[in-house]
Design an enzyme around this catalytic site. Structure first.
Site, mmCIF file in Angstrom:
data_model
loop_
_atom_site.group_PDB
_atom_site.id
_atom_site.type_symbol
_atom_site.label_atom_id
_atom_site.label_comp_id
_atom_site.label_asym_id
_atom_site.label_seq_id
_atom_site.Cartn_x
_atom_site.Cartn_y
_atom_site.Cartn_z
ATOM 1 N N LYS A 1 -21.789 16.327 -9.245
ATOM 2 C CA LYS A 1 -21.598 14.995 -8.718
ATOM 3 C C LYS A 1 -20.228 14.922 -8.034
ATOM 4 O O LYS A 1 -19.390 15.752 -8.368
ATOM 5 C CB LYS A 1 -21.701 13.940 -9.811
ATOM 6 N N HIS B 1 -23.425 8.360 -14.723
ATOM 7 C CA HIS B 1 -23.503 8.426 -16.190
ATOM 8 C C HIS B 1 -24.021 7.119 -16.809
ATOM 9 O O HIS B 1 -24.912 7.125 -17.657
ATOM 10 C CB HIS B 1 -22.122 8.720 -16.793
HETATM 11 C C1 BG6 Z 1 -16.618 12.701 -15.006
HETATM 12 C C2 BG6 Z 1 -15.714 11.774 -14.244
HETATM 13 O O1 BG6 Z 1 -17.891 12.740 -14.429
HETATM 14 O O2 BG6 Z 1 -16.738 12.226 -16.349
HETATM 15 C C3 BG6 Z 1 -14.353 11.670 -14.902
HETATM 16 O O3 BG6 Z 1 -15.554 12.273 -12.920
HETATM 17 C C4 BG6 Z 1 -14.515 11.277 -16.370
HETATM 18 O O4 BG6 Z 1 -13.530 10.726 -14.243
HETATM 19 C C5 BG6 Z 1 -15.518 12.191 -17.058
HETATM 20 O O5 BG6 Z 1 -13.238 11.368 -16.984
HETATM 21 C C6 BG6 Z 1 -15.825 11.700 -18.447
HETATM 22 O O6 BG6 Z 1 -16.599 12.650 -19.115
HETATM 23 P P1 BG6 Z 1 -16.598 12.738 -20.697
HETATM 24 O O7 BG6 Z 1 -17.573 13.803 -20.997
HETATM 25 O O8 BG6 Z 1 -15.191 13.091 -21.106
HETATM 26 O O9 BG6 Z 1 -16.986 11.386 -21.198
#
Ligand code: BG6
Length: 500
Positions: free
Chosen positions: A160, A252
């Site tokens: 992404k 997400h």
């Molecule tokens: C990523 C984003 O997709 O997900 C980041 O680009 C973010 O900005 C990260 O910090 C968060 O992932 P996780 O797994 O730490 O919740």
């Protein structure tokens, strides 16, 4: 979704474009190393790092060794396992747009097939900045590196962000489809690789007691929170073009909404699951009863614990007058039979007091309050919380009689914690997703129509913001739960945000 898959993983070479970047060292190589240690990768497996920076195989191997040491959860490094894995790591310097560099890559891949017995199977991973994706895809296509000869496969994983709005996502899909079939394309959303996210479906569809109440008749509202305590770190210039809406919400957060809201699939196959997710995404709309249904925020200077934290516009790579949001709250509705009228409040932000991702289903109050007035004040709605991270688990809040002669009622929590129930640590999301791709299982990857449908929801919001008719950017102090307007936003519906 297939599991217990050691014997099914085909021999293969994985080519990582952007091999000198952060993602390769922080996530991809540690994930591959862990898969090797757990016996999930075939003997005949190799990795070729492809990037512009010139370096030898030896230097690449040493760098990856240090990366595994720092970022793998399976440390200290097992010297023997590393020694064998290191022999599979190769490096190819090249310019992403130069045909002759892909010819050289092709020759390297043929040599590796000879050396490692990888049978011509290819997995390409786009780990470069997204503006380079179309160039790489085109070069792979022109040099026929994506061609699948009989008995061989070629797949591509795309990181992404997949596009920055609906048009660009459509364009990228169309571009990729010139060279790859849809079933060769794996669009990654690492949230889908998280155990707790996969457990949403298991929880819903492998238990008999939740599904009958999982609808508008019993559910009052749903809250999805994805809060991060970190700021934009060293990604300021990327982030300033994305904002939380593109960075977290479009992918997400909407995936979490889709998994929570979808109907049971007719079978557990990639297409059946994704068909149901697409249906939910298609039925989603942003509530416009108050303004544009969003609250936008940007963190200013504040404190994270005892530490002073800079404001967003003081971060490296961020313009001093940036109007990019680092916090977003939205109210969504799913226009279908199951969910009509049930608000889904979603929020995500950086520099929140805590890192926490959670889906909370709040149920309606009982139809009749039988207890005395005093006690009734203490009756709270039942809430089922699916804790995605960091305290992975599921909890149910219900009212209980306080022991004693009076009629006092107090909410109590029934708590399931992954860490206590299962001994083994959960694999990293990238381990699961890389393995699935090697197995040809695309259930946990997003399909072209899914990505486009998510953008169809988000793009009008972006357009309203750009056209000046959307919500304004409100400042919040780093280390707080977002702007005050976000509290007002939910309170005007007589509800409040979950407290962590
Ligand atoms: C990523 C984003 O997709 O997900 C980041 O680009 C973010 O900005 C990260 O910090 C968060 O992932 P996780 O797994 O730490 O919740």
């Amino acid at each position: 979704m297939k599991r217990d898959t050691q014997h099914l993983t085909d021999p293969c070479v994985m080519v990582i474009f952007g091999a000198s970047g952060d993602l390769t060292s922080r996530k991809l190589i540690p994930a591959l190393y862990n898969l090797v240690c757990n016996g999930f990768l075939p003997q005949a497996f190799a990795v070729v790092g492809f990037a512009r920076t010139s370096k030898t195989d030896e230097v690449f191997r040493q760098e990856m060794h240090d990366a595994v040491q720092e970022f793998s959860h399976a440390t200290p490094i097992n010297d023997q396992a590393w020694g064998e894995f290191a022999q599979c790591l190769h490096y190819c310097v090249g310019d992403y747009g130069k045909e002759e560099d892909y010819e050289a890559l092709h020759r390297t891949l043929l040599q590796i097939d000879e050396q490692h017995g990888t049978h011509g199977n290819r997995l390409y991973y786009l780990a470069t900045p997204p503006d380079i994706y179309p160039i790489i895809v085109e070069q792979i296509g022109h040099s026929l590196l994506c061609k699948e000869c009989p008995g061989q496969w070629s797949r591509i994983i795309v990181e992404k962000p997949f596009g920055h709005d609906l048009d660009s996502a459509r364009e990228l899909n169309a571009h990729m489809h010139q060279y790859f079939q849809e079933d060769q394309i794996y669009r990654i959303d690492h949230y889908l690789g998280k155990e707790t996210v996969q457990n949403i479906l298991v929880f819903r569809f492998s238990n008999g007691i939740f599904e009958p109440i999982w609808n508008r008749r019993y559910v009052d509202s749903v809250q999805v929170t994805v809060a991060e305590s970190i700021g934009v770190e060293n990604r300021g210039s990327y982030y300033d073009h994305a904002g939380v809406i593109r960075d977290m919400i479009q992918n997400h957060v909407l995936q979490l909404v889709a998994l929570t809201g979808m109907e049971p699939p007719v079978e557990f196959t990639a297409d059946a699951v994704r068909n149901e997710k697409v249906k939910v995404l298609k039925a989603l709309h942003v509530d416009h009863a108050h303004g544009d249904g969003t609250v936008r925020g940007q963190y200013g200077p504040g404190k994270m614990g005892q530490q002073l934290a800079p404001g967003y516009t003081q971060e490296q790579g961020v313009p001093a007058d940036s109007q990019t949001e680092t916090y977003l709250a939205m109210k969504l509705f799913i226009d279908n039979w199951r969910w009509a009228g049930v608000p889904f409040y979603v929020r995500s932000g950086k520099r929140m007091p805590k890192r926490v991702s959670e889906i909370a289903i709040q149920f309606k109050m009982p139809p009749l309050l039988l207890f005395s007035d005093v006690a009734a004040q203490h009756i709270e709605p039942n809430t089922l919380a699916l804790n995605i991270q960091p305290d992975e688990g599921i909890s149910l809040k219900f009212g209980s009689k306080v022991p004693g002669s009076g009629e006092k009622i107090r909410p109590v929590i029934m708590d399931f914690k992954y860490g206590e129930a299962f001994n083994s640590p959960a694999p990293d999301a990238y381990e699961r997703l890389l393995l699935d791709c090697l197995l040809g299982d695309s259930t946990l990857f997003t399909r072209s129509d899914e990505v486009e449908t998510a953008w169809s929801l988000i793009t009008p919001v972006l357009q309203a913001w750009e056209g000046g008719s959307g919500s304004f950017i409100e400042l919040y102090r780093a280390g707080t739960w977002g702007p005050k307007q976000a509290d007002d936003f939910i309170q005007q519906d007589g509800r409040r945000w979950r407290i962590f």
